[in-house]
Design an enzyme around this catalytic site. Structure first.
Site, PDB file in Angstrom:
ATOM      1  N   ASP A 128      28.593  40.356  62.136  1.00 52.26           N
ATOM      2  CA  ASP A 128      29.491  39.221  62.379  1.00 52.26           C
ATOM      3  C   ASP A 128      30.599  39.625  63.358  1.00 52.26           C
ATOM      4  O   ASP A 128      31.307  40.618  63.126  1.00 52.26           O
ATOM      5  CB  ASP A 128      30.158  38.773  61.066  1.00 52.26           C
ATOM      6  N   GLY A 171      21.759  36.398  53.572  1.00 50.27           N
ATOM      7  CA  GLY A 171      20.956  37.192  52.642  1.00 50.27           C
ATOM      8  C   GLY A 171      21.663  38.477  52.264  1.00 50.27           C
ATOM      9  O   GLY A 171      21.788  38.833  51.087  1.00 50.27           O
ATOM     10  N   ALA A 172      22.155  39.188  53.280  1.00 46.78           N
ATOM     11  CA  ALA A 172      22.826  40.470  53.038  1.00 46.78           C
ATOM     12  C   ALA A 172      24.074  40.265  52.175  1.00 46.78           C
ATOM     13  O   ALA A 172      24.331  41.034  51.246  1.00 46.78           O
ATOM     14  CB  ALA A 172      23.195  41.125  54.367  1.00 46.78           C
ATOM     15  N   ASP A 189      28.228  32.860  49.545  1.00 52.86           N
ATOM     16  CA  ASP A 189      27.213  33.903  49.317  1.00 52.86           C
ATOM     17  C   ASP A 189      27.602  34.763  48.116  1.00 52.86           C
ATOM     18  O   ASP A 189      26.749  35.135  47.304  1.00 52.86           O
ATOM     19  CB  ASP A 189      27.069  34.787  50.561  1.00 52.86           C
ATOM     20  N   ALA A 238      36.779  36.593  47.012  1.00 54.28           N
ATOM     21  CA  ALA A 238      36.242  36.772  48.379  1.00 54.28           C
ATOM     22  C   ALA A 238      37.068  36.026  49.427  1.00 54.28           C
ATOM     23  O   ALA A 238      37.179  36.491  50.563  1.00 54.28           O
ATOM     24  CB  ALA A 238      34.785  36.314  48.429  1.00 54.28           C
TER      25      ALA A 238
HETATM   26  O1  RIB Z   1      27.625  32.692  54.979  1.00 49.93           O
HETATM   27  C1  RIB Z   1      28.339  33.493  55.877  1.00 49.93           C
HETATM   28  C2  RIB Z   1      27.405  34.183  56.805  1.00 49.93           C
HETATM   29  O2  RIB Z   1      26.789  33.228  57.618  1.00 49.93           O
HETATM   30  C3  RIB Z   1      28.063  35.149  57.772  1.00 49.93           C
HETATM   31  O3  RIB Z   1      28.190  36.456  57.245  1.00 49.93           O
HETATM   32  C4  RIB Z   1      27.186  35.066  59.001  1.00 49.93           C
HETATM   33  O4  RIB Z   1      26.472  36.207  59.290  1.00 49.93           O
HETATM   34  C5  RIB Z   1      26.256  33.883  58.752  1.00 49.93           C
HETATM   35  O5  RIB Z   1      25.009  34.286  58.391  1.00 49.93           O
END
Ligand code: RIB
Length: 313
Positions: free
Chosen positions: A14, A42-43, A258, A288
């Site tokens: 990012d 995903g990560a 996420d 977060a």
């Molecule tokens: O949901 C946030 C994420 O969306 C960011 O980390 C960016 O990489 C996009 O995938």
């Protein structure tokens, strides 16, 4: 034995610029802070689960580059099993270009890079891993054909399928029929159901539409307000309620959704009730948004539990 989670999804780097306001076409604007950090829906969800204590394996693809290799070693530090992450030759790790305004809101542009290589062919050999898990968590930043394959296989193997339908895109009824839990935000819920979610009644109606596709649990995240949580019983009775979130000062919302998803599934796999799991996920999401970036802002379990205990009504 801890229950096993598989997260299938994207991994990005990012590039984040904090600006006073979002840019208008043709405008050039000086940002006041710039950060390069790891992300990808995903990560972020895998990291949130790893830091929350889940037994998590990540299925992903990174580029044949320094950032891809350093992402893998960072995932290991975040307690993620990285055996199934593919390094795609002659491809770059996915990129997200992100503007954050003074309200902490964001705008994101994506270059899929290696995430685009997560096709049916790449995921097929990994299906036995998916059937050996208890829960599969996916988002929509990787090709749909692989998500279709993984969801169908998981459902047929008795593995719970959780989908965070972000970024928003239309989904087939066939795909939705494999989903046990879906976690859209208001925009994604509107795209999937045609209902603009502006009130609890709208959220209940949108949830009902998603239950009609065969989905047992619908969680519509509503930002500061919390989440509408709706469950359909075996006799098709639907019970829904608003589960409020925690009030904090939001600095940057990147990756908060996420984090919510990763912690939600971690708590469900620990055997917590749906209500307790949503509350713990809210606590993690609240933490977060108090820090900048995606991975750098994702809390560890100790901090989540402490915040939850101190702030629960
Ligand atoms: O949901 C946030 C994420 O969306 C960011 O980390 C960016 O990489 C996009 O995938």
């Amino acid at each position: 034995m801890p229950k096993k989670l598989i997260v299938l999804g994207s991994s990005n780097v990012d590039y984040i610029l904090n600006v006073p306001h979002f840019l208008a076409p043709g405008e050039t604007l000086a940002g006041d802070q710039y950060q390069v950090s790891l992300g990808g829906k995903g990560a972020n969800q895998a990291v949130a689960a790893g830091r929350a204590g889940a037994d998590v394996t990540f299925i992903a693809a990174v580029g044949d580059d320094d950032v891809g290799r350093s992402a893998i070693s960072q995932f290991q530090q975040d307690k993620i099993d990285t055996r199934l992450i593919q390094v795609v030759e002659n491809e770059k790790t996915g990129v997200a270009l992100i503007f954050v305004n003074s309200e902490g809101e964001n705008m994101i542009g994506i270059y899929a890079g290696a995430n685009g290589a997560m096709t049916e062919a790449m995921v097929k050999p990994l299906l036995p891993e998916i059937s050996s898990a208890d829960l599969l968590l996916m988002q929509l930043e990787t090709p749909q054909e692989a998500l279709d394959l993984a969801a169908e296989h998981a459902k047929k193997s008795g593995v719970r399928v959780v989908v965070n339908p972000a970024p928003a895109r239309a989904l087939s009824d066939r795909f939705l029929s494999f989903v046990d839990i879906i976690t859209p935000n208001e925009t994604e819920a509107e795209l999937l159901t045609g209902i603009k979610v502006e009130s609890d009644e709208d959220a209940a109606l949108a949830s009902q539409k998603l239950h009609e596709k065969g989905i047992e649990i619908v969680i519509i995240t509503l930002g500061k307000r919390g989440a509408w949580v709706s469950q359909m019983s075996a006799s098709r009775e639907i019970i829904g309620d608003l589960i409020p979130g925690f009030r904090v000062e939001a600095i940057d919302t990147i990756g908060a959704g996420d984090t919510f998803n990763g912690v939600l599934v971690t708590a469900l796999l620990e055997g917590k009730s749906l209500l307790q799991s949503v509350e713990l996920a809210h606590a993690a999401g609240a933490l977060a948004v108090t820090k900048k970036g995606a991975h750098p802002a994702i809390p560890w379990r100790k901090a989540i539990d402490q915040f939850y205990l101190e702030n629960k009504q």
